[in-house]
Design a protein around this motif. Structure first.
Motif, PDB file in Angstrom:
ATOM      1  N   PHE A  50       6.259  -8.083  -0.401  1.00  0.00           N
ATOM      2  CA  PHE A  50       5.946  -6.659  -0.313  1.00  0.00           C
ATOM      3  C   PHE A  50       5.720  -6.071  -1.715  1.00  0.00           C
ATOM      4  O   PHE A  50       6.358  -6.466  -2.681  1.00  0.00           O
ATOM      5  CB  PHE A  50       7.085  -5.918   0.386  1.00  0.00           C
ATOM      6  CG  PHE A  50       6.848  -4.443   0.546  1.00  0.00           C
ATOM      7  CD1 PHE A  50       5.897  -3.969   1.424  1.00  0.00           C
ATOM      8  CD2 PHE A  50       7.567  -3.528  -0.204  1.00  0.00           C
ATOM      9  CE1 PHE A  50       5.677  -2.622   1.570  1.00  0.00           C
ATOM     10  CE2 PHE A  50       7.358  -2.174  -0.069  1.00  0.00           C
ATOM     11  CZ  PHE A  50       6.399  -1.717   0.819  1.00  0.00           C
ATOM     12  N   ASN A  51       4.785  -5.130  -1.807  1.00  0.00           N
ATOM     13  CA  ASN A  51       4.471  -4.429  -3.050  1.00  0.00           C
ATOM     14  C   ASN A  51       3.882  -5.359  -4.105  1.00  0.00           C
ATOM     15  O   ASN A  51       4.055  -5.149  -5.303  1.00  0.00           O
ATOM     16  CB  ASN A  51       5.713  -3.719  -3.605  1.00  0.00           C
ATOM     17  CG  ASN A  51       5.360  -2.655  -4.628  1.00  0.00           C
ATOM     18  OD1 ASN A  51       4.295  -2.034  -4.552  1.00  0.00           O
ATOM     19  ND2 ASN A  51       6.225  -2.442  -5.605  1.00  0.00           N
ATOM     20  N   GLU A  52       3.161  -6.381  -3.642  1.00  0.00           N
ATOM     21  CA  GLU A  52       2.429  -7.270  -4.540  1.00  0.00           C
ATOM     22  C   GLU A  52       0.939  -7.154  -4.247  1.00  0.00           C
ATOM     23  O   GLU A  52       0.524  -6.996  -3.097  1.00  0.00           O
ATOM     24  CB  GLU A  52       2.885  -8.723  -4.339  1.00  0.00           C
ATOM     25  CG  GLU A  52       4.326  -8.982  -4.757  1.00  0.00           C
ATOM     26  CD  GLU A  52       4.506  -8.978  -6.263  1.00  0.00           C
ATOM     27  OE1 GLU A  52       3.508  -9.220  -6.988  1.00  0.00           O
ATOM     28  OE2 GLU A  52       5.633  -8.722  -6.728  1.00  0.00           O
ATOM     29  N   ASN A  53       0.116  -7.226  -5.322  1.00  0.00           N
ATOM     30  CA  ASN A  53      -1.324  -7.085  -5.141  1.00  0.00           C
ATOM     31  C   ASN A  53      -1.953  -8.240  -4.366  1.00  0.00           C
ATOM     32  O   ASN A  53      -2.902  -8.052  -3.612  1.00  0.00           O
ATOM     33  CB  ASN A  53      -2.026  -6.979  -6.495  1.00  0.00           C
ATOM     34  CG  ASN A  53      -1.747  -5.659  -7.191  1.00  0.00           C
ATOM     35  OD1 ASN A  53      -1.629  -4.624  -6.535  1.00  0.00           O
ATOM     36  ND2 ASN A  53      -1.636  -5.685  -8.503  1.00  0.00           N
TER      37      ASN A  53
END
Length: 517
Positions: A302-305
């Motif tokens: 989560f919250n990774e490009n």
């Protein structure tokens, strides 16, 4: 108004003529599965045309009512026989439609392609169909509530870890009475290009109850060339059983391979592109998916490009005569942990942290035979090959073999594990079915990059478990079912056979869509 009434009567008469005329070709012989499927497709097309025409008639009636209201509210002195409207026309009640978009269950693989690209309404709900929301524009959303309850008696603690495989979080049914995966579903056609669906799940963890979002996605309808786009949170189309909801399963729980290699079912947030080939007598579908990768076999991405989950799948199927159909598939899953290891708990204090890549191949097959109403047989099976490449770290409060420090990292390793299940379900009379399933897992011989004997006596020690399961279920209707299931499971290690007894009920309320093939 007489013209509208005449037109409505004409449409109704044409519908009756069409319904009578369609099956005349097959009256000389017993209706086959293909005949029934053809009639269902014709009925769907007719309903679609009626819905559009009735919507147009509704608008005309509403317009005429507004005009009549304006005329009757004017001063009587201004009304003349030439301009006045009949009194009865002003009191005509508006037409209210409560049709729920729900496709009938497919009877063969060859007709599945049409149902995957078209959303059409069906008959209005009855007391057995349940609740339908008020009409919104030209479409009516549908809601459904599915209740799932269980009782189990087991000789081993189901919270214990399975031997021989990295703990993946795959669920086990607790002992005693418990609430299964009860669902609240909201679905419907958005417009002429899109359909949307959301499912909330009520789950139980001890004395705590929680509500989680299981699926929330949109998908296209009526795209040209057999294409379909899907986006949001959804079950992947890999394998055969992965995209089936629990109330669609033929047994109380999932096969062992799903628990060991997928942590249950592969469900992620991302997108899917699929294509159905324009074939008349075969069903051929290819698809690809990309997901963020936020659960096993990934880590929490989560919250990774960069998304770190990708899948490919292919499905091929067809009919065997007029009473049977089949489907086979091949799927590939590629998952990476990225910069965050996948953490698995070995006990209350120790964890096994994996960093690397996981590749899974799945082959699936299903055969369905329906010789007559009230009798059927289904043969189903899937095989899994799970390969992991990477490194592992043990975080421990006590020594594990040669690993005596609190954090110990092993050498890079490459480990392949596999497993399969095969099951048969026989409906021997209306409402009654009996089934048998066999599961087998192969744990491989890897030490996960550590020295020999490091995991002796632990959950990671190599083991090849099996399970035998039988079930009997009774369904009063498509909306209610009771099931008895017995199993012997050796997943917990040598000398720890888990003898299981399950009782289950499933109750479905509301406009519920057709189950997948």
């Amino acid at each position: 108004m007489r013209k509208l009434t005449s037109l409505t009567h004409a449409l109704f008469a044409l519908g009756i003529i069409a319904c009578v005329a369609c099956p005349t070709a097959s009256f000389g012989q017993a209706a086959s599965a293909a005949d029934i499927a053809q009639l269902q497709e014709s009925l769907k097309a007719m309903r679609d045309a009626y819905e559009q025409r009735i919507n147009a008639l509704e608008q005309k009636i509403t317009t005429l009512q507004q005009q009549n209201t304006q005329v009757t509210s004017a001063p009587r002195a201004a009304a003349t026989p030439a301009s006045g409207a009949k009194a009865g026309a002003a009191t005509l009640p508006p037409v209210v439609l409560t049709t729920a978009p729900q496709a009938p269950a497919p009877t063969s693989v060859a007709h599945t392609s049409a149902q995957t690209t078209t959303a059409t309404p069906t008959a209005a709900p009855t007391m057995t169909r349940g609740v339908t929301l008020p009409k919104v524009g030209a479409f009516t959303p549908e809601i459904a509530l599915i209740l799932d309850g269980k009782y189990s008696a087991q000789s081993q603690n189901p919270e214990a870890l399975r031997r021989g495989f990295i703990p993946s979080g795959g669920e086990n049914v607790p002992r005693g009475f418990s609430l299964g995966e009860s669902e609240f579903a909201f679905a419907g056609t958005v417009d002429n290009l899109f359909r949307a669906e959301a499912r909330l799940v009520l789950g139980q963890d001890g004395t705590d109850f929680s509500v989680a979002l299981e699926e929330a996605f949109f998908e296209t309808i009526n795209l040209p060339a057999g294409l379909k786009v899907k986006g949001g949170k959804f079950f992947s189309n890999v394998g055969y059983l992965n995209n089936k909801h629990p109330h669609e399963w033929d047994f109380v729980d999932l096969p062992l391979a799903y628990k060991a290699f997928l942590g249950g079912q592969l469900n992620n947030t991302g997108g899917q592109l699929s294509w159905v080939a324009p074939l008349d007598n075969m069903y051929l579908r290819f698809g690809a998916e990309i997901g963020q990768g936020m659960q096993y076999p990934n880590s929490n991405n989560f919250n990774e490009n960069k998304p770190r989950l990708g899948t490919l799948f292919a499905k091929l199927g067809g009919d065997v005569g007029t009473t049977a159909s089949w489907q086979g598939g091949l799927s590939y899953i590629g998952a990476s942990t990225g910069g965050r290891p996948s953490v698995s708990s070995l006990n209350d204090t120790d964890t096994f942290d994996f960093s690397g890549n996981t590749n899974i191949l799945i082959a699936d097959f299903v055969y369905k035979w329906i010789p007559k109403a009230g009798q059927s047989f289904k043969l189903q099976g899937e095989a899994f090959w799970n390969t992991q490449k990477g490194t592992a770290t043990i975080n421990t409060a006590v020594p594990y073999g040669a690993c005596e420090s609190q954090s110990c990292t092993g050498n890079p390793y490459n480990n392949t594990q596999s497993g399969f299940y095969v099951q048969g379900i026989y409906q021997f009379m209306p409402n009654w079915r009996v089934g048998y399933r066999f599961d087998q897992l192969y744990g491989g011989n890897s030490n996960y990059g550590f020295g020999s004997g490091t995991f002796a006596g632990s959950a990671l020690e190599s083991w090849n478990p099996t399970r035998n399961t039988v079930m009997l279920d009774w369904a009063n209707s498509e909306n209610s079912m009771f099931r008895l299931q017995l199993a012997t499971d050796t997943s917990y290690g040598p000398g720890k056979t888990n003898n299981q007894v399950f009782l289950q009920y499933i109750m479905s309320l509301g406009a519920h869509g057709a189950h997948k093939f």
